[in-house]
Design a protein around this motif. Sequence first.
Motif, PDB file in Angstrom:
ATOM      1  N   LEU A 155      -2.451  42.373  -2.414  1.00  0.00           N
ATOM      2  CA  LEU A 155      -1.691  43.379  -3.241  1.00  0.00           C
ATOM      3  C   LEU A 155      -0.556  44.115  -2.636  1.00  0.00           C
ATOM      4  CD1 LEU A 155      -4.338  45.022  -5.593  1.00  0.00           C
ATOM      5  CD2 LEU A 155      -2.712  43.164  -6.333  1.00  0.00           C
ATOM      6  N   SER A 156      -0.806  44.297  -0.986  1.00  0.00           N
ATOM      7  CA  SER A 156       0.142  44.775  -0.043  1.00  0.00           C
ATOM      8  C   SER A 156       1.369  43.901   0.149  1.00  0.00           C
ATOM      9  CB  SER A 156      -0.566  45.303   1.092  1.00  0.00           C
ATOM     10  OG  SER A 156       0.452  45.602   2.132  1.00  0.00           O
ATOM     11  N   ARG A 157       0.724  42.602   0.316  1.00  0.00           N
ATOM     12  CA  ARG A 157       2.065  41.758   0.711  1.00  0.00           C
ATOM     13  C   ARG A 157       2.749  41.253  -0.540  1.00  0.00           C
ATOM     14  NH1 ARG A 157      -1.858  37.221   4.202  1.00  0.00           N
ATOM     15  NH2 ARG A 157      -1.520  38.379   6.067  1.00  0.00           N
ATOM     16  N   LEU A 158       2.030  41.556  -1.918  1.00  0.00           N
ATOM     17  CA  LEU A 158       2.705  41.483  -3.207  1.00  0.00           C
ATOM     18  C   LEU A 158       3.929  42.534  -3.139  1.00  0.00           C
ATOM     19  CD1 LEU A 158       3.337  39.895  -5.789  1.00  0.00           C
ATOM     20  CD2 LEU A 158       1.464  41.279  -6.744  1.00  0.00           C
ATOM     21  N   ALA A 159       3.507  43.674  -2.812  1.00  0.00           N
ATOM     22  CA  ALA A 159       4.625  44.622  -2.856  1.00  0.00           C
ATOM     23  C   ALA A 159       5.649  44.520  -1.627  1.00  0.00           C
ATOM     24  CB  ALA A 159       3.756  46.092  -2.545  1.00  0.00           C
ATOM     25  N   TRP A 160       5.399  44.155  -0.805  1.00  0.00           N
ATOM     26  CA  TRP A 160       6.410  43.829   0.522  1.00  0.00           C
ATOM     27  C   TRP A 160       7.219  42.714   0.109  1.00  0.00           C
ATOM     28  CZ3 TRP A 160       8.097  46.848   3.925  1.00  0.00           C
ATOM     29  CH2 TRP A 160       7.341  47.724   4.452  1.00  0.00           C
ATOM     30  N   CYS A 161       6.746  41.882  -0.994  1.00  0.00           N
ATOM     31  CA  CYS A 161       7.706  40.556  -1.378  1.00  0.00           C
ATOM     32  C   CYS A 161       8.504  41.234  -2.329  1.00  0.00           C
ATOM     33  CB  CYS A 161       6.760  39.521  -2.162  1.00  0.00           C
ATOM     34  SG  CYS A 161       5.957  38.417  -1.126  1.00  0.00           S
ATOM     35  N   ALA A 162       8.071  42.036  -3.265  1.00  0.00           N
ATOM     36  CA  ALA A 162       8.984  42.919  -4.294  1.00  0.00           C
ATOM     37  C   ALA A 162       9.970  43.707  -3.585  1.00  0.00           C
ATOM     38  CB  ALA A 162       8.145  43.728  -5.150  1.00  0.00           C
ATOM     39  N   LEU A 163       9.699  44.345  -2.494  1.00  0.00           N
ATOM     40  CA  LEU A 163      10.680  45.053  -1.672  1.00  0.00           C
ATOM     41  C   LEU A 163      11.788  44.178  -1.027  1.00  0.00           C
ATOM     42  CD1 LEU A 163       8.360  47.399   0.351  1.00  0.00           C
ATOM     43  CD2 LEU A 163       9.906  48.185  -1.556  1.00  0.00           C
ATOM     44  N   ALA A 164      11.295  42.914  -0.176  1.00  0.00           N
ATOM     45  CA  ALA A 164      12.191  41.936   0.090  1.00  0.00           C
ATOM     46  C   ALA A 164      13.132  41.392  -1.065  1.00  0.00           C
ATOM     47  CB  ALA A 164      11.538  40.716   0.674  1.00  0.00           C
ATOM     48  N   VAL A 165      12.684  41.231  -2.205  1.00  0.00           N
ATOM     49  CA  VAL A 165      13.688  40.754  -3.310  1.00  0.00           C
ATOM     50  C   VAL A 165      14.597  41.755  -3.768  1.00  0.00           C
ATOM     51  CG1 VAL A 165      13.675  40.188  -5.721  1.00  0.00           C
ATOM     52  CG2 VAL A 165      11.854  39.217  -4.401  1.00  0.00           C
ATOM     53  N   GLY A 166      14.333  43.254  -3.743  1.00  0.00           N
ATOM     54  CA  GLY A 166      15.071  44.135  -3.930  1.00  0.00           C
ATOM     55  C   GLY A 166      16.422  44.430  -3.037  1.00  0.00           C
TER      56      GLY A 166
END
Length: 454
Positions: free
Chosen positions: A327-338
């Motif tokens: 779930l943390s890696r998922l959050a970092w993916c979202a931050l990368a997309v933004g």
Amino acid sequence: MSLTKSLKPGGRHGLSSQESRDPIGLAVAALSLVAQSDLIDRIGLRKRTEQAVFTVTRNGFKTMTAASRTFARGGKKGAPGVRVPAATPKGVFDLTPTEDEQMLVDVVTEFADEVVRPAAAEADETCAAPEALLKASLEIGLPILGVPESLGGISEERSAMAGTLVAEALARGDMGLAVATLAPGSVATAISLWGTEAQQATYLPAFTGDDVPAAALALTEPAVLFDVLQPSTTAVRRGDSFVLNGTKSLVVRGAEAELFVVGAELEGRPVLFLVESSTDGLAVEGDPAMGVRAAGLTRLTLTDVTVPADAVLGATDGSTYLECVRLSRLAWCALAVGTGQAVLDYVTPYVKEREAFGEPVAHRQSVAFMVANIAIELQSMRLLTYKAASRAAAGKDFSREVALARNLCASKGMQIGLDGVQLLGGHGFVKEHPVERWYRDLRAVGVMEGSVLV
């Protein structure tokens, strides 16, 4: 619900009873109020003000952790906590945000554009998020996005998709400030997902109240070839307690955090522990990094830290820890997309307006292809991230999807940052333009573990 609808008296955020039952409506209404208010003036972002902050970039610091509030113990020990149900599957492959999710994205994007981005450069320089901005993020309901409605939050079902959208929208303003504002809510979400009745009754009231504590996930360690699934921090049983020893790095806002979720190895398995900052044996020091500097990164040292047996968060077989990492890696993916979207939005008009040899540089085929490639890779990152988030929200196995998303976001995110700097030429190297900061931030995606989750 209209975004321009003003808040009504009643309830913690002044919402009508109908609005308070809407799982996302509460956050939308609160964000709407902030967007219409004089918030930007009140927190001093239109006019730079002097601010007394410790600056780890210049002189560093090393101190004990912040004095923790007294968390009132409650609930029945050992009893399972409240769990929100999985999101209802749509039955088709559709990653289109719901109407409520899109409304939430719209207002968070406005908050990121009008409040977060203007504060980003100074926050990066001082390695600290402005206090007023952090308070504003609490007012708009970020800490309670993943907390069940029955416990004072706004979540009626798994919020992984909504959390992903919010993280992406905030990162368009600034990744470092996004991490700083999302960190307390990440701990609240972790307790909501895996906490016992006693843990939820003890800690969640603080996150759903008016004085939300700073809190942080501490998984990363300062080790060469660090493997997050094999932490060097250890936990040893000692009677009815556990004794923790080790060092955690890149801990968000560690100097002010009042609660940590610490990953440690217990009997050969990685396990999560709830550690209050007032616990003896904790020390924190500045740990500024190349990027994500506005998050106030620190290093947390645990020396014979003794916690009670009920400090274990979730299962001790490693399954809870593994889900936390995913779930943390998922959050970092979202931050990368933004952040990648911020790069694309910035370089597109730049190459059309910047002239060389009597014409816009966008007329050069190599430049046009580079911009197009950023858009292509960004859309690939977004689709993989959304698919992983949707499966997580539905309670399905998302290990494969999040692995693919992280691999792509880590590599292509760095490439997008590099291409953004290249497209600006000499301007990409100076701090007058934000692209160099976004490049530094995007390099964190493949390194940071923990810190935030959705």
